[in-house]
Scaffold this motif. Structure first.
Motif, short mmCIF file in Angstrom:
data_model
loop_
_atom_site.label_atom_id
_atom_site.label_comp_id
_atom_site.label_asym_id
_atom_site.label_seq_id
_atom_site.Cartn_x
_atom_site.Cartn_y
_atom_site.Cartn_z
N LYS A 156 35.28 30.32 73.95
CA LYS A 156 34.79 30.29 72.58
C LYS A 156 33.37 29.72 72.53
CE LYS A 156 38.80 31.63 70.93
NZ LYS A 156 39.64 30.68 70.21
N LEU A 157 32.59 30.20 71.57
CA LEU A 157 31.24 29.69 71.36
C LEU A 157 31.33 28.50 70.41
CD1 LEU A 157 29.21 33.01 70.95
CD2 LEU A 157 29.57 31.64 72.99
N TYR A 158 31.04 27.31 70.94
CA TYR A 158 31.27 26.05 70.24
C TYR A 158 29.92 25.47 69.84
CZ TYR A 158 33.34 21.36 69.55
OH TYR A 158 33.76 20.15 69.01
N LEU A 159 29.68 25.38 68.53
CA LEU A 159 28.48 24.72 68.01
C LEU A 159 28.71 23.22 67.99
CD1 LEU A 159 25.69 24.69 66.61
CD2 LEU A 159 26.90 24.98 64.44
N ALA A 160 27.87 22.48 68.69
CA ALA A 160 28.05 21.04 68.83
C ALA A 160 27.81 20.33 67.49
CB ALA A 160 27.08 20.49 69.87
N PRO A 161 28.44 19.17 67.30
CA PRO A 161 28.10 18.33 66.14
C PRO A 161 26.69 17.78 66.30
CG PRO A 161 29.64 17.19 67.60
CD PRO A 161 29.51 18.58 68.12
N LEU A 162 25.83 18.06 65.34
CA LEU A 162 24.42 17.72 65.43
C LEU A 162 24.03 16.82 64.28
CD1 LEU A 162 23.24 21.35 66.19
CD2 LEU A 162 23.37 19.49 67.85
N PHE B 113 23.60 24.79 57.71
CA PHE B 113 23.21 25.22 59.05
C PHE B 113 24.40 25.79 59.81
CE2 PHE B 113 22.75 24.26 63.60
CZ PHE B 113 21.60 24.98 63.89
N ARG B 114 25.56 25.19 59.66
CA ARG B 114 26.76 25.71 60.34
C ARG B 114 27.11 27.09 59.80
NH1 ARG B 114 28.87 20.54 59.07
NH2 ARG B 114 30.49 21.51 57.80
N ARG B 115 26.90 27.32 58.52
CA ARG B 115 27.16 28.65 57.97
C ARG B 115 26.21 29.68 58.57
NH1 ARG B 115 27.61 28.86 51.55
NH2 ARG B 115 28.00 31.03 52.14
N ASP C 96 31.91 30.57 67.11
CA ASP C 96 33.37 30.64 66.92
C ASP C 96 33.94 29.33 66.40
OD1 ASP C 96 33.54 33.29 67.91
OD2 ASP C 96 33.45 32.53 69.96
N ILE C 97 33.47 28.21 66.94
CA ILE C 97 34.00 26.89 66.59
C ILE C 97 32.84 26.03 66.09
CG2 ILE C 97 35.18 24.84 67.45
CD1 ILE C 97 36.48 26.57 69.57
N THR C 98 33.04 25.35 64.99
CA THR C 98 32.03 24.47 64.43
C THR C 98 32.60 23.07 64.26
OG1 THR C 98 32.64 25.16 62.19
CG2 THR C 98 30.79 26.30 63.23
N CYS C 99 31.71 22.10 64.25
CA CYS C 99 32.12 20.70 64.10
C CYS C 99 31.10 19.99 63.22
CB CYS C 99 32.21 20.01 65.46
SG CYS C 99 32.90 18.34 65.43
N GLY C 100 31.59 19.14 62.32
CA GLY C 100 30.72 18.42 61.41
C GLY C 100 29.90 17.35 62.09
N ARG D 252 33.79 21.12 54.53
CA ARG D 252 34.05 22.34 55.30
C ARG D 252 33.91 23.55 54.41
NH1 ARG D 252 39.81 23.58 58.42
NH2 ARG D 252 39.27 25.61 59.28
N HIS D 253 33.29 24.61 54.94
CA HIS D 253 33.19 25.86 54.21
C HIS D 253 34.32 26.79 54.62
CE1 HIS D 253 31.47 29.79 52.93
NE2 HIS D 253 31.05 29.06 51.93
N GLN D 254 34.70 27.67 53.72
CA GLN D 254 35.84 28.55 53.98
C GLN D 254 35.58 29.51 55.14
OE1 GLN D 254 36.62 31.02 50.63
NE2 GLN D 254 34.59 31.97 50.60
N SER D 255 34.31 29.79 55.45
CA SER D 255 34.00 30.69 56.57
C SER D 255 34.22 30.03 57.93
CB SER D 255 32.56 31.17 56.46
OG SER D 255 31.65 30.08 56.57
N GLU D 256 34.35 28.72 57.97
CA GLU D 256 34.57 28.01 59.24
C GLU D 256 36.06 28.03 59.55
OE1 GLU D 256 31.57 24.51 59.72
OE2 GLU D 256 32.15 24.52 57.61
N ASP D 257 36.49 29.09 60.24
CA ASP D 257 37.91 29.26 60.50
C ASP D 257 38.46 28.28 61.51
OD1 ASP D 257 36.37 30.39 62.44
OD2 ASP D 257 37.37 32.34 62.46
N THR D 258 37.64 27.82 62.44
CA THR D 258 38.04 26.76 63.37
C THR D 258 37.02 25.64 63.25
OG1 THR D 258 38.96 28.41 64.89
CG2 THR D 258 38.62 26.19 65.75
N PHE D 259 37.45 24.56 62.62
CA PHE D 259 36.51 23.50 62.24
C PHE D 259 37.07 22.14 62.61
CE2 PHE D 259 35.34 20.32 58.97
CZ PHE D 259 33.98 20.26 59.20
#
Length: 704
Positions: A352-358, A366-368, A376-380, A401-408
């Motif tokens: 999975k493509l994981y966006l790091a918590p920044l 920005f996560r959107r 694929d995966i986002t973190c606050g 969390r936004h509704q588009s973040e399916d794995t958060f």
């Protein structure tokens, strides 16, 4: 499109970890390397010095460049779009001055009452003359700035714009576009979750929130406040069966548990920074020095080697089923309570493509943007546990969390097991998240000095208690993020991998740098591979550091099959379309217009998140400028001699293929402000900006 993917020039290696001489010789060598004359430097020479090899036709003339590759201050006036070395500095103000300005702002006509703004009627406010906001509607309309280009982000939502006449896009409110079909439900674009309930916030303010799961787990671990100053009761071996493992067994459980010889540091934890070596079986080499007195009973209890007692109440939901005695040495035996029998949901990070918590830039808008580009995966952003437990609204906003973040997931940071366990419990109770990440690698001084972040890498017993307490206080999967170690050259995570897997987290992210390195030098991926190869099958290991192209992603995952995935951090800040590149396996020569479109999406998401009134517009502008302080490091693919760009390459001063691309390459805050004005209108009078994070990624002494 013709492929631009080609390897580095033969003989051209990325010498990033070698130290380079300091002083005038170094500057002279780099100046010669950048000088544009008949003897153009070879691309491999530039790459060896971590300088982006931009094609000669795009480089600025040598008389416009300094030895550091940037044009002198003031030369930017020759061209309206030329990058300059000027910096817009924020004037420091005292707390008294800031308070005075806030009071004046409240009394001004710009601070219109929200109810009056929403309805357009003065009588709509139920507080009347006692309202702390302005009711002068005419003055507000007279001084209101002109509308921004675009349409209101709340235009096609089920509810009208919550900002009414205060909306900076109020002119578009009359242009409501009806839905195509009356049978379709209203489109709620922009649904956000995890809002802080006001009633719950008041309970946090008054310290009246109960934490039954966390308190029960702390009792199991012997970390509850009532046991700090009390002697440990006898253990009922019939009620808690004991399993002895190893040959160095003591005569009985209680006798072995009271024997210990571990030296302690000032925090009451095993001293790993003063010569004592922590072995793989948690034993500590005997130190002839007498143990130091613990600073607090909490620290002393957390690192105590005495027997941890089970819960006093049998009906506790956190009651342990089995207790094991794990011999650590010939003189020490430790009781480890087994985690509760509830099955935890697992998160599959593999591939999975994981966006790091920044921090700061990793906000919801920005996560959107990254989610739309393929993440694929986002973190606050990292939230401090103490602030969450105090009910600070600004800290709870980081959990949105936004509704588009399916794995958060959300990331928290704390110093002690009780604060982290209670934070985990209330997050599970009040928020909708898929996992909770505990930060044990933050290098920031203000965090480390409080005993959190990277400081925990020097306290393995406290790490253990934190993870055990957090895992037992929630059913939400727990993940950890660590660095290789605290000091450079003294990596230690590989020796803790097996133990971490037993503590209960489902995944571990290893950032390939030590705390001392911060973000300088390249990440040590060989050590990350070593950690992944030592991890048991029940612990997923992710790597983090210097992922800046799809080639980097493919190489890291193919070199070590045991690695579950890679986390993308600064690479996403500089070019968020890296997720598209990885999925499509290409180098995207993105145009300046496409980049501006991505920034426009961010602005629209920001107005939707922070508000479309004047305050929301300026908040969006602030975070846009913070992001632009990273994006200027990107060098377009079509301008490079060697592809792909490396994250540690310093771009020289160059022209873009058009004026907008030239402006986006500028490292001047004044040019970033001009870009923001293209999307959000003119800045207010007296506006200033300076980046919050001044990265040392390009530091010469560190990057060779």
């Amino acid at each position: 499109m013709e492929t631009l993917d080609r390897p580095l020039t033969e003989g051209g290696t990325l010498v990033d970890d070698q130290e380079k001489p300091a002083g005038g010789e170094d500057e002279a060598a780099e100046s010669a390397c950048l000088r544009r004359d008949d003897a153009q430097p070879k691309p491999e020479d530039l790459v060896a010095r971590a300088i982006a090899p931009v094609k000669a036709e795009y480089l600025r003339p040598s008389e416009e460049r300094k030895g550091d590759g940037r044009i002198p201050a003031g030369d930017g006036q020759k061209s309206a779009l030329a990058p300059s070395a000027s910096v817009v500095v924020v004037e420091k103000k005292s707390k008294r001055q800031l308070k005075r300005e806030r009071q004046q702002e409240q009394k001004s006509a710009r601070n219109i009452c929200p109810e009056i703004a929403k309805t357009g009627k003065v009588e709509a406010c139920r507080f009347g003359v006692s309202c702390r906001f302005s009711h002068d509607l005419e003055s507000f309309l007279d001084q209101k700035p002109e509308d921004l280009p675009g349409v209101c982000p709340f235009l096609n939502t089920a509810q009208p714009c919550p900002y009414g006449i205060a909306c900076r896009l109020f002119g578009t409110h009359k242009q409501f576009v009806p839905l195509k079909s009356s049978d379709d439900p209203p489109k709620k674009h922009g649904v956000e979750l995890n809002y802080l309930n006001k009633d719950f916030q008041r309970l946090l303010w008054k310290n009246r929130v109960k934490y039954p799961k966390a308190d029960a787990q702390l009792k199991i671990l012997g970390l509850s406040g009532g046991n700090f100053f009390k002697a440990k009761p006898e253990i009922d071996l019939e009620e808690h069966p004991v399993v002895l493992d190893g040959s160095n067994d003591c005569d009985d459980a209680t006798k072995g548990a009271t024997c210990h010889s571990a030296a302690r540091d000032d925090e009451g934890c095993p001293d790993i920074c003063s010569g004592n070596e922590i072995m793989e079986d948690d034993s500590v080499i005997d130190d002839p020095r007498p143990p130091k007195k613990a600073k607090s009973p909490i620290d002393d209890n957390m690192c105590s080697t005495e027997v941890n007692n089970g819960p006093e109440e049998k009906s506790s939901p956190m009651e342990c089923k089995e207790t094991q005695i794990k011999p650590c040495s010939g003189t020490r035996v430790e009781l480890i309570p087994e985690l509760n029998g509830r099955e935890k949901k697992l998160i599959d990070f593999r591939g999975k493509l994981y966006l790091a918590p920044l921090t700061t830039v990793g906000n919801l808008p920005f996560r959107r943007v990254c989610k739309g580009l393929g993440a694929d995966i986002t973190c606050g952003e990292m939230a401090m546990c103490t602030n969450l437990l105090q009910g600070q609204a600004s800290e709870w906003a980081l959990l949105r969390r936004h509704q588009s973040e399916d794995t958060f997931g959300v990331q928290i940071c704390g110093s002690y097991p009780d604060t982290i366990a209670r934070t985990v419990e209330i997050i599970e109770r009040e928020c909708t998240v898929d996992f909770i990440d505990v930060n044990m690698g933050c290098p920031i001084d203000v965090v480390v000095n409080k005993g959190a972040g990277s400081s925990l890498l020097t306290k393995p017993m406290r790490m253990k208690n934190i993870v055990l307490a957090a895992c037992g206080a929630s059913d939400v999967p727990l993940t950890l993020k660590v660095r290789t170690g605290y000091f450079e050259g003294r990596n230690r995570i590989d020796s803790l991998i097996a133990n971490i897997a037993q503590w209960g987290p489902c995944a571990l992210t290893v950032h390939g740098r030590s705390r001392q390195q911060r973000y300088s030098k390249l990440a040590d991926w060989d050590y990350i591979y070593q950690c992944a190869s030592k991890a048991p099958s029940n612990l997923q290991v992710l790597g983090n550091g210097d992922i800046f192209s799809y080639l980097d992603w493919n190489k890291r995952n193919s070199d070590c099959p045991q690695l579950s995935s890679c986390m993308v951090a600064r690479g996403a800040l500089i070019k968020p379309w890296i997720f598209t590149e990885i999925k499509e396996k290409r180098h995207w020569d993105i145009s300046s217009g496409e980049r501006l479109g991505i920034l426009r999406d961010f602005v629209n998401f920001g107005l939707e998140h922070w508000g479309s009134d004047n305050k929301g517009v300026e908040t969006t502008r602030h975070f846009l400028l913070e992001w632009l302080s990273y994006t200027h490091r990107y060098v377009p693919v079509g301008l490079l001699e060697v592809v792909p760009q490396r994250i540690n390459w310093r771009p020289p001063s160059y022209f873009g293929r058009d004026d907008l691309e030239t402006m986006m390459a500028s490292d001047s805050a004044a040019d970033w402000i001009r870009i923001s004005e293209m999307l959000l209108g003119k800045v207010p009078a007296g506006f200033t900006f300076a980046p919050k994070h001044k990265s040392n990624a390009y530091d010469r002494a560190e990057n060779g």
